[in-house]
Design a protein around this motif. Structure first.
Motif, short mmCIF file in Angstrom:
data_model
loop_
_atom_site.label_atom_id
_atom_site.label_comp_id
_atom_site.label_asym_id
_atom_site.label_seq_id
_atom_site.Cartn_x
_atom_site.Cartn_y
_atom_site.Cartn_z
N ALA A 179 0.35 -0.97 0.35
CA ALA A 179 0.35 -0.59 0.05
C ALA A 179 0.33 1.00 -0.07
CB ALA A 179 -1.25 0.17 1.51
N ALA A 180 1.73 1.15 0.38
CA ALA A 180 2.45 2.02 0.50
C ALA A 180 3.47 2.77 -0.64
CB ALA A 180 3.43 2.94 2.18
N ALA A 181 4.08 1.49 -1.49
CA ALA A 181 4.72 1.65 -2.27
C ALA A 181 3.61 2.13 -3.53
CB ALA A 181 5.19 0.67 -2.35
N GLY A 182 2.64 2.07 -2.94
CA GLY A 182 1.48 2.15 -4.74
C GLY A 182 1.75 0.86 -4.86
N LEU A 234 -10.11 -0.65 3.37
CA LEU A 234 -9.07 -1.00 2.98
C LEU A 234 -9.15 0.26 1.39
CD1 LEU A 234 -7.66 -3.21 1.08
CD2 LEU A 234 -10.23 -3.80 0.86
N ASP A 235 -10.38 1.09 1.22
CA ASP A 235 -10.74 1.72 0.13
C ASP A 235 -9.37 3.04 0.76
OD1 ASP A 235 -13.61 1.06 0.40
OD2 ASP A 235 -12.73 0.14 -0.63
N GLU A 236 -8.93 3.77 2.12
CA GLU A 236 -8.44 4.79 2.03
C GLU A 236 -6.78 4.09 2.00
OE1 GLU A 236 -11.18 6.73 2.06
OE2 GLU A 236 -9.32 7.58 2.34
N ALA A 237 -6.54 2.91 1.86
CA ALA A 237 -5.14 2.47 2.33
C ALA A 237 -3.37 2.69 1.79
CB ALA A 237 -5.07 0.73 2.20
N LEU A 238 -4.50 2.80 0.22
CA LEU A 238 -3.10 3.95 -0.67
C LEU A 238 -3.50 4.63 -0.01
CD1 LEU A 238 -4.71 1.95 -4.08
CD2 LEU A 238 -1.93 1.69 -3.37
N ALA A 239 -3.48 5.80 0.27
CA ALA A 239 -3.43 7.35 0.93
C ALA A 239 -1.99 6.63 1.90
CB ALA A 239 -4.33 7.73 2.15
N ALA A 240 -1.16 5.81 2.08
CA ALA A 240 0.05 5.50 2.85
C ALA A 240 1.59 5.56 2.14
CB ALA A 240 -0.12 4.02 3.29
N ARG A 241 0.69 6.30 0.85
CA ARG A 241 2.06 6.29 -0.27
C ARG A 241 2.77 7.83 0.75
NH1 ARG A 241 3.53 6.00 -5.70
NH2 ARG A 241 5.14 5.69 -4.34
N SER A 242 1.84 9.08 1.14
CA SER A 242 2.47 9.94 1.73
C SER A 242 3.34 10.13 2.44
CB SER A 242 1.12 10.96 2.05
OG SER A 242 1.07 10.39 3.80
N GLN A 243 3.65 8.34 3.07
CA GLN A 243 4.83 8.45 3.89
C GLN A 243 6.04 8.36 3.60
OE1 GLN A 243 4.52 7.89 7.43
NE2 GLN A 243 2.52 8.31 7.64
N LEU A 244 6.23 8.69 2.07
CA LEU A 244 7.04 7.72 1.88
C LEU A 244 8.20 9.00 0.66
CD1 LEU A 244 6.48 4.44 0.25
CD2 LEU A 244 8.03 4.93 2.37
N GLU A 245 6.60 9.75 0.61
CA GLU A 245 7.13 11.02 -0.09
C GLU A 245 8.51 12.05 0.29
OE1 GLU A 245 3.07 13.32 0.31
OE2 GLU A 245 4.79 14.19 1.92
N ASN A 246 9.39 11.49 0.90
CA ASN A 246 11.11 11.81 1.52
C ASN A 246 11.92 11.06 1.61
OD1 ASN A 246 10.28 15.05 1.35
ND2 ASN A 246 9.57 14.81 3.35
N ALA A 247 11.83 9.67 1.35
CA ALA A 247 11.82 8.46 1.86
C ALA A 247 13.37 8.47 0.43
CB ALA A 247 11.26 7.28 1.75
N GLY A 248 14.83 8.30 1.18
CA GLY A 248 15.80 8.05 1.09
C GLY A 248 16.41 6.80 0.73
N ALA A 249 16.33 6.53 1.43
CA ALA A 249 16.94 4.77 1.35
C ALA A 249 16.62 4.04 2.43
CB ALA A 249 18.34 4.65 2.19
N TYR A 250 15.53 2.30 2.10
CA TYR A 250 15.42 1.93 3.15
C TYR A 250 16.58 0.36 4.02
CZ TYR A 250 11.93 -1.57 4.65
OH TYR A 250 11.39 -2.79 5.80
#
Ligand code: HGY
Ligand code: MN
Ligand code: MN
Length: 409
Positions: free
Chosen positions: A135-138, A168-184
């Motif tokens: 979900a977070a990765a889209g 479940l219908d909102e789960a994809l909004a988790a994408r916003s968590q990765l806006e500033n992600a540089g590495a994992y």
């Protein structure tokens, strides 16, 4: 200040006592035991100054703000398979807590450091792995399919999510968590035999194998086990049994590093004196090369078709989940290798046979993993074990990589 891996092992032993029983770990996602594990994690992060946030997919985030908004993510999962091990997933998270503690003690880090405990990595209850990270990765493109999933008690996935605050219908909004992600980064047990066989303490993970999950439903003719002569039977379990041996035969025929597994099989009505009318089963196939799975899947189609024709039964076969081989970012892999080298521990590059949240992170940015050996290669079982020295080398490799990436992001 050096890491205190003994504190990490102590944390993991507390978690094991809190959320396991004589059969192993019971931290199955979307259950009360899993929530207990999340509360436990919350209590362990307290004191580092990291702020908690739970996103729309149920992923638990702990953020240590840095001079820059660019974020270094350290991830893992607190959920387990039923009767699972005490390290799979939670070693990543608790090792990440130790790195967070260490970085927090040094004052404000140059980049923002975020620990994420992904929701439902295993997919144990509903048969869909990597829920939160996809979900977070889209990458969660199968929400219509997800809405139909039910667990063994017939509970629908959306209802179970809702009980834990996820729509479940909102789960994809988790994408916003990765806006500033540089590495994992992820520290994980190998869950295979190779590092231990070679006497190595650290695996520098280059990527993850290709994975294909299928589900088969066979409809036979349910009937009485006594008066029904063999000549008129259409036994769903007889057809399923041919499929099970046929799935093993595909691995034998193709050879190489292909692995095939029937892990889940349900029989209905599942009583001593009735001919099974319906059988469902899962098929998991994995290989370092996508081309091998492209070859194996049509073979599976043929195995199923022939088994069901022989027994005169109907079937539905769905190839419902496919993840390509996932290479990790070369720069991150090199940083992990340098950090492993600095620990002085024996190490080598290795490919992961298990799926991980890192594969969805790798699809959208630089990601890497550190492995530590599994005793006897065992995992997804109560016997899962890794010794303190190996955990220490793995945690220090994770820290060394994090500190290097923190100044290069
Ligand atoms: O299926 C896997 O490889 C992982 O344990 N979820
Ligand atoms: Mn697992
Ligand atoms: Mn895992």
């Amino acid at each position: 200040m050096p890491l205190q891996p003994s504190r990490t092992v102590g944390d993991l032993e507390q978690l094991r006592a809190l959320t396991g029983d004589e059969n192993g770990a019971q931290r199955v996602a979307w259950t009360e035991t899993w929530e207990q594990a999340r509360d436990f994690l919350r209590s362990k992060v307290a004191g580092t100054g990291a702020e908690e946030e739970v996103d729309e997919a149920g992923n638990q985030w702990f953020t240590l703000p840095g001079d820059s908004d660019r974020a270094l993510l350290i991830g893992g999962h607190m959920d387990s398979v039923p009767n699972g091990g005490w390290l799979d997933g939670c070693l990543n998270v608790m090792g990440g807590v130790e790195v967070l503690r260490r970085i927090a003690e040094e004052g404000r880090p140059p980049v923002t450091v975020r620990l994420v405990s992904w929701a439902d990595e295993e997919g144990a209850r509903f048969g869909r792995s990597l829920f939160g990270s996809s979900a977070a990765a889209g990458s969660m493109q199968d929400q219509d399919e997800l809405r139909t999933l039910r667990d063994r008690d017939g509970v629908a996935l959306p209802d179970a999510l809702r009980e834990h605050g996820v729509d479940l219908d909102e789960a994809l909004a988790a994408r916003s968590q990765l806006e500033n992600a540089g590495a994992y980064l992820e520290l994980h047990i190998e869950q295979g035999p190779f590092l231990e066989e070679e006497g190595l303490a650290v695996g520098v993970v280059e990527g993850i194998v290709a994975i294909a999950w299928s589900r088969l439903t066979i409809h036979g003719v349910q009937d009485h086990a006594g008066p029904t002569p063999m000549r008129i039977r259409h036994d769903a379990l007889v057809a399923a049994s041919s499929v099970v041996t046929g799935v093993r035969g595909i691995a034998r025929e193709i050879g190489g590093e292909l692995v095939t597994t029937v892990g889940n099989l349900t029989v209905s009505p599942n009583i001593v004196n009735a001919i099974p009318g319906k059988v469902t089963l899962s098929i998991d196939m994995r290989d370092p090369q996508d081309a091998t799975l492209d070859r194996a899947l049509p073979m599976l189609d043929r195995v199923v078709r022939e088994a069901c024709e022989r027994e005169g039964v109907r079937y539905e076969l769905e190839h419902y989940w496919r993840v390509p081989r996932t290479p990790f970012d070369r720069e991150v892999v090199a940083a992990v290798e340098r950090a492993a080298q600095a620990t002085g521990a024996g190490h080598r590059r290795i490919l992961s046979g298990a799926g991980h949240d890192a594969q969805y992170m790798a699809a959208i940015g630089p990601a890497g993993m550190v492995f530590v050996p599994s005793r006897g290669g065992r995992s997804h079982c109560e016997e899962e074990f890794t010794g303190m020295d190996d955990i220490e080398h793995g945690a220090n490799t994770l820290l060394g990589t994090a500190l290097e990436l923190a100044v290069t992001l």
